[in-house]
Design an enzyme around this catalytic site. Sequence first.
Site, PDB file in Angstrom:
ATOM      1  CD  GLU A 281      -1.830  -2.357   1.523  1.00  0.00           C
ATOM      2  OE1 GLU A 281      -0.698  -2.596   2.014  1.00  0.00           O
ATOM      3  OE2 GLU A 281      -2.708  -3.238   1.420  1.00  0.00           O
TER       4      GLU A 281
ATOM      5  CG  HIS B 136     -10.511  -6.412   8.073  1.00  0.00           C
ATOM      6  ND1 HIS B 136      -9.456  -6.943   8.763  1.00  0.00           N
ATOM      7  CD2 HIS B 136     -10.253  -6.655   6.769  1.00  0.00           C
ATOM      8  CE1 HIS B 136      -8.607  -7.495   7.915  1.00  0.00           C
ATOM      9  NE2 HIS B 136      -9.059  -7.330   6.688  1.00  0.00           N
TER      10      HIS B 136
END
Lengths: 328, 372
Positions: free
Chosen positions: A60, A129
């Site tokens: 990322e 998450h």
Amino acid sequence: MPELAYRDALNQALSEEMARDPRVFLMGEEVARYNGAYKVSQGLLDKFGSARVVDAPISELGFAGLGVGAAMLGLRPVIEMMTWNFAILAMDQIVNNAAKLRHMSGGQLRCPIVFRGPGGAGGRLSSQHSQALEANYAHFPGLKVVAPGTPADAKGLLKSAIRDENPIIFVEAELLYGSRGDVPEGEYTIPIGKADIKRPGRDVTLITWSRMLTAAVLPAAELLAQQGIDAEVIDLRSIKPLDHETIAASVRRTNRVVVVEESWPFASVGSELSDFIQRECFDDLDAPVRRVTGLDVPMAYAANLERAIQPSPERIIEAVNAVLYRPG
Amino acid sequence: MHSPQLLLTMYRKMVLARRFEEKAGQAYGQKKIQGFCHLYIGQEAVVVGINEAIRPDDMVMTGYRDHVHPLVRGSDAGMLMAELFGKDTGYSKGKGGSMHFFDVEHHFYGGYGIVGGQIPLAAGMAFASKYRNEDRITVCSFGDAASNQGALHETFNMASKWKLPVLYVVENNKYGMGTDIARVSAQPDIHKRADAYNMRGESVDGMDVLAVHDLVKELAASIRAGKGPVLLECFTYRFRGHSMSDAATYRTKDEVESERKRDPILKLREHILERKVAPEARLDAIDEEEKRIVDEAIAFADQSPEPPIEDVWTHCLVADGEADVKPRERVRGATDVKWPSYPTDFKVTWELEPREPKDEPQRAPSRKKGAA
């Protein structure tokens, strides 16, 4: 007007903007051959080829920075983060480079880039998450932050974000991708920085954005209507810049405000809204501003705990009763 | 054989770099420059050797030891010094300072303050070149310590896999701030790390400007020809501390003295005299000319005004229709500024990942939510 799923509205926006402007490319994990972890990029690889729809490795920080570099040299990258939780790894590139390039170069460079992906609770995914992180990015000057709550807004705002000359944090919602709504066809944009009154009302202003709009606030407003309370619902759509005019005008009509946000209460978008409203609308307020937020704990996995942590119509009605000095 | 003109140009630029940094150090002592200030003294052969081996329109970027990279590309010395002084006439109007030099006109894309933060950007710039089918390359420098940053490893993997036209240069001056790179590196031969990414790795004596120049000439041609990125390790040495506030007590006097004997400027000077490219008097004259340029830069910075206070609000976001600032035009009234411009209408012909028949999906992809 055709009805579309939120993910398909985003897909249309991407597809239309990529067809319109060869500088636009999409990069992220699973965006190309897999057609997107959430199928937002369905079919784009076939339409635009592998240089414009790029499967990135799970890096990322690396591909966020690659996007920033490409934007510095005249391209218009759309960087998909599979979720905003993973973008925490990329924060250095977003915060220290994308947000500051214009400034530290004294106006020589610009960074037209969109970082997009789902935020908020994903549904039984536990703490790592399930985070609504838009307040983090709104904190930094040099970024714009957008969080649409309906398919129509998702399409119009994504098109505007891609055309913007600045770095945009575009927060979608994992649990909204399948939600459906009317979406105007073809060329159609929504300006960044404009809130939308999703339900006009006289008695109290409910301010929210993203998934809380349909998951908690509009249902709460319906329940309140049954009790004779006419709530106005403002969907911010853009967190930064904030549409101060629409908020202030509504407060002047209703004199009471409840802010509803999925994120945690400390130093949140709701804190900023509360400060603005007490400062600019003090004489119009008949009660202190109330906030309904996610509880100040990491998200739990168990179904009942997960529900308890997030704002609910019940908690919103409780807060509305408080600002109306009305027994619950 | 290197042409007399090339040798003299390199000599002139190295002297300019040295004088500039010495004067910046002095001005720091006088508190005209504050904050962090990382000098390049001792490392000049790296930046000059590279610059004379690439094209003027190739892109260059580096970390926070960034004063000299734009200077040798042709940036205005006075405007660079003014940036150090925090003046309105600086390249970034006093918003960037020592660690954030930018001169887009000369394709210098910045000094970056987070160690290794520029490494992914360079891959992105190279991506843009390849995307538009341009033949420009990007040269990205960083210090030895940046080689232990995750950004480097993530980026090398992508740059190599996608054969991006980028030259990564480790300016290995042996110390990440006060820490000997070998003390914190399982593989201190940094260029060997390229192997892990199927990438070409090279090393060179970074105190020898001619060796740097010759190797980079070859590497740049290879990168421009589409053969993929290269990691080049230049063994160099900074004669001063990490920054102005560093007394550099972690190095022995003997070590610094022996490195000083390898001074890249003296080395080139001896070479020029040996080859009789120019007499000593000519080199002395160059020394004087460059000294004068730097003296003028100091005077210009000194006499320049601070930025107007209203400027505190500018350049945070780009407003609709707002143009980019061209520093030399703004400050010097220059009319010859060539600003990079990029096409908005073109066809992307690059197949980043050509499909082979075996890659075709066996069945239609599922529309179900499928995040891992």
